[in-house]
Design a protein around this motif. Structure first.
Motif, PDB file in Angstrom:
ATOM      1  N   GLU A  79      -9.739   4.627  -2.272  1.00 19.29           N
ATOM      2  CA  GLU A  79      -9.874   3.169  -2.405  1.00 19.29           C
ATOM      3  C   GLU A  79      -8.975   2.610  -3.496  1.00 19.29           C
ATOM      4  N   GLN A  80      -8.865   3.333  -4.607  1.00 15.55           N
ATOM      5  CA  GLN A  80      -8.038   2.859  -5.719  1.00 15.55           C
ATOM      6  C   GLN A  80      -6.567   2.774  -5.317  1.00 15.55           C
ATOM      7  N   GLN A  81      -6.058   3.806  -4.655  1.00 15.85           N
ATOM      8  CA  GLN A  81      -4.646   3.810  -4.285  1.00 15.85           C
ATOM      9  C   GLN A  81      -4.344   2.844  -3.142  1.00 15.85           C
ATOM     10  N   VAL A  82      -5.275   2.692  -2.217  1.00 16.14           N
ATOM     11  CA  VAL A  82      -5.076   1.738  -1.119  1.00 16.14           C
ATOM     12  C   VAL A  82      -5.073   0.312  -1.660  1.00 16.14           C
ATOM     13  N   GLU A  83      -5.961   0.028  -2.604  1.00 16.50           N
ATOM     14  CA  GLU A  83      -5.996  -1.302  -3.207  1.00 16.50           C
ATOM     15  C   GLU A  83      -4.685  -1.593  -3.941  1.00 16.50           C
ATOM     16  N   ALA A  84      -4.147  -0.588  -4.638  1.00 14.95           N
ATOM     17  CA  ALA A  84      -2.866  -0.761  -5.322  1.00 14.95           C
ATOM     18  C   ALA A  84      -1.767  -1.064  -4.317  1.00 14.95           C
ATOM     19  N   ALA A  85      -1.785  -0.366  -3.172  1.00 11.45           N
ATOM     20  CA  ALA A  85      -0.781  -0.597  -2.131  1.00 11.45           C
ATOM     21  C   ALA A  85      -0.899  -2.004  -1.563  1.00 11.45           C
ATOM     22  N   ARG A  86      -2.115  -2.466  -1.364  1.00  9.35           N
ATOM     23  CA  ARG A  86      -2.315  -3.811  -0.794  1.00  9.35           C
ATOM     24  C   ARG A  86      -1.850  -4.907  -1.747  1.00  9.35           C
ATOM     25  N   VAL A  87      -2.003  -4.667  -3.050  1.00 12.96           N
ATOM     26  CA  VAL A  87      -1.534  -5.653  -4.024  1.00 12.96           C
ATOM     27  C   VAL A  87      -0.016  -5.664  -4.087  1.00 12.96           C
ATOM     28  N   LEU A  88       0.600  -4.475  -4.072  1.00  8.84           N
ATOM     29  CA  LEU A  88       2.054  -4.390  -4.153  1.00  8.84           C
ATOM     30  C   LEU A  88       2.740  -4.866  -2.885  1.00  8.84           C
ATOM     31  N   TRP A  89       2.127  -4.613  -1.731  1.00  6.95           N
ATOM     32  CA  TRP A  89       2.727  -4.977  -0.443  1.00  6.95           C
ATOM     33  C   TRP A  89       1.728  -5.797   0.364  1.00  6.95           C
ATOM     34  N   PRO A  90       1.501  -7.038  -0.040  1.00  2.91           N
ATOM     35  CA  PRO A  90       0.442  -7.849   0.582  1.00  2.91           C
ATOM     36  C   PRO A  90       0.669  -8.141   2.061  1.00  2.91           C
ATOM     37  N   LYS A  91       1.904  -8.001   2.535  1.00  5.88           N
ATOM     38  CA  LYS A  91       2.179  -8.273   3.948  1.00  5.88           C
ATOM     39  C   LYS A  91       1.866  -7.079   4.845  1.00  5.88           C
ATOM     40  N   ARG A  92       1.625  -5.925   4.236  1.00  5.14           N
ATOM     41  CA  ARG A  92       1.348  -4.729   5.022  1.00  5.14           C
ATOM     42  C   ARG A  92      -0.145  -4.568   5.266  1.00  5.14           C
ATOM     43  N   VAL A  93      -0.481  -4.126   6.471  1.00  9.50           N
ATOM     44  CA  VAL A  93      -1.869  -3.844   6.822  1.00  9.50           C
ATOM     45  C   VAL A  93      -2.110  -2.345   6.654  1.00  9.50           C
ATOM     46  N   VAL A  94      -3.050  -2.001   5.771  1.00  8.11           N
ATOM     47  CA  VAL A  94      -3.445  -0.603   5.575  1.00  8.11           C
ATOM     48  C   VAL A  94      -4.881  -0.470   6.055  1.00  8.11           C
ATOM     49  N   THR A 114      -0.242  10.334  -7.709  1.00 10.93           N
ATOM     50  CA  THR A 114       1.175  10.348  -7.352  1.00 10.93           C
ATOM     51  C   THR A 114       1.365  10.770  -5.903  1.00 10.93           C
ATOM     52  N   VAL A 115       0.598  11.752  -5.453  1.00 12.72           N
ATOM     53  CA  VAL A 115       0.689  12.227  -4.068  1.00 12.72           C
ATOM     54  C   VAL A 115       0.400  11.098  -3.085  1.00 12.72           C
ATOM     55  N   LEU A 116      -0.763  10.458  -3.227  1.00  7.97           N
ATOM     56  CA  LEU A 116      -1.161   9.450  -2.254  1.00  7.97           C
ATOM     57  C   LEU A 116      -0.278   8.206  -2.345  1.00  7.97           C
ATOM     58  N   PHE A 117       0.092   7.808  -3.562  1.00 13.52           N
ATOM     59  CA  PHE A 117       0.942   6.635  -3.698  1.00 13.52           C
ATOM     60  C   PHE A 117       2.314   6.880  -3.070  1.00 13.52           C
ATOM     61  N   ASN A 118       2.898   8.062  -3.279  1.00 16.56           N
ATOM     62  CA  ASN A 118       4.195   8.374  -2.678  1.00 16.56           C
ATOM     63  C   ASN A 118       4.134   8.309  -1.154  1.00 16.56           C
ATOM     64  N   LEU A 119       3.048   8.813  -0.583  1.00 18.12           N
ATOM     65  CA  LEU A 119       2.916   8.812   0.876  1.00 18.12           C
ATOM     66  C   LEU A 119       2.729   7.393   1.413  1.00 18.12           C
ATOM     67  N   LEU A 120       1.932   6.578   0.726  1.00 18.23           N
ATOM     68  CA  LEU A 120       1.764   5.189   1.144  1.00 18.23           C
ATOM     69  C   LEU A 120       3.076   4.417   0.987  1.00 18.23           C
ATOM     70  N   ASP A 121       3.810   4.711  -0.082  1.00 21.86           N
ATOM     71  CA  ASP A 121       5.093   4.061  -0.315  1.00 21.86           C
ATOM     72  C   ASP A 121       6.081   4.411   0.795  1.00 21.86           C
ATOM     73  N   ASN A 122       6.149   5.687   1.158  1.00 18.62           N
ATOM     74  CA  ASN A 122       7.025   6.098   2.261  1.00 18.62           C
ATOM     75  C   ASN A 122       6.622   5.427   3.565  1.00 18.62           C
ATOM     76  N   ALA A 123       5.319   5.348   3.808  1.00 20.24           N
ATOM     77  CA  ALA A 123       4.832   4.769   5.065  1.00 20.24           C
ATOM     78  C   ALA A 123       5.239   3.308   5.192  1.00 20.24           C
ATOM     79  N   GLN A 124       5.143   2.546   4.106  1.00 20.74           N
ATOM     80  CA  GLN A 124       5.515   1.135   4.181  1.00 20.74           C
ATOM     81  C   GLN A 124       7.030   0.953   4.155  1.00 20.74           C
TER      82      GLN A 124
END
Length: 220
Positions: A79-94, A114-124
């Motif tokens: 939840e913490q890393q997904v929330e960070a991804a949603r804030v950084l990339w608000p146009k992306r649906v996770v 670092t693992v989960l953030f890198n994977l979410l970053d690559n995905a977007q």
């Protein structure tokens, strides 16, 4: 890394201070902080976190030994890393589909982040902006099984295992900047935590990365 961290901290502190000033000015006019300010704040926080993590990522070149490990609740971690991804990339649906209850893994939280953030970053980064990123998580045979799926902008021609090599960049990475170490770091951290990671790509361009990590307190 200590020198790089030192040099980064001053400009980051300046940026952080100016974000606070801009935020204060906006809050005088509007009671709710704007999306752009939240994204900038989270981006700076992320950079600070990256620098702090990098300082002790020399562990990747030696045995971690588990000395800094603790139990990490899987749901809270995701939840913490997904929330960070949603804030950084608000146009992306996770989208998250996770049914792990109170399951936990043992590990170094900054490295696991670092693992989960890198994977979410690559995905977007390597998928169309209109497509969703799907994160699934379950437990199976004493392991946490975490998968991240996205639609690739270009079909992957490389074997999945090749993409985890240090400094290797796939054909679809030519449109994005990078040094080709993200997936290498992912594999190094996951394997040092007793797990495994694999990447597959289907004919329709769907890319899926699957991580398996041992659950805390489970004998195998």
């Amino acid at each position: 890394m200590a020198m790089v961290s030192h040099e980064y901290r001053t400009p980051l502190a300046i940026i952080q201070g100016n974000i606070e000033l801009v935020s204060y000015g906006e809050l005088q006019q509007r009671p709710i902080e704007g999306v752009n300010i939240k994204a900038m704040r989270r981006a700076v926080d992320r950079l600070v976190e990256v620098m702090d993590t990098a300082l002790h990522q020399s562990r990747l070149l030696e045995s971690v030994g588990g000395t800094a490990w603790r139990q990490v609740a899987v749901m809270g971690y995701i939840e913490q890393q997904v929330e960070a991804a949603r804030v950084l990339w608000p146009k992306r649906v996770v989208r998250v589909e996770c049914g792990v209850g109170n399951a936990a893994v043992a590990g170094d939280l900054p490295l696991l982040n670092t693992v989960l953030f890198n994977l979410l970053d690559n995905a977007q980064k390597y998928s169309p902006v209109w497509s969703e990123i799907l994160l699934r998580c379950r437990t199976e045979g004493g392991m946490m099984v975490l998968s991240i799926q996205n639609q690739s902008t270009l079909p992957l021609q490389e074997d999945g295992d090749v993409l985890f090599r240090k400094s290797y960049r796939g054909r679809n990475s030519t449109i994005q900047q990078g040094k080709g170490v993200g997936l290498w770091i992912v594999r190094e951290v996951v394997e040092q935590h007793g797990g495994s990671v694999a990447l597959t790509c289907s004919l329709d361009g769907a890319v899926q990365v699957v991580i398996r990590l041992p659950l805390a307190g489970v004998e195998r």
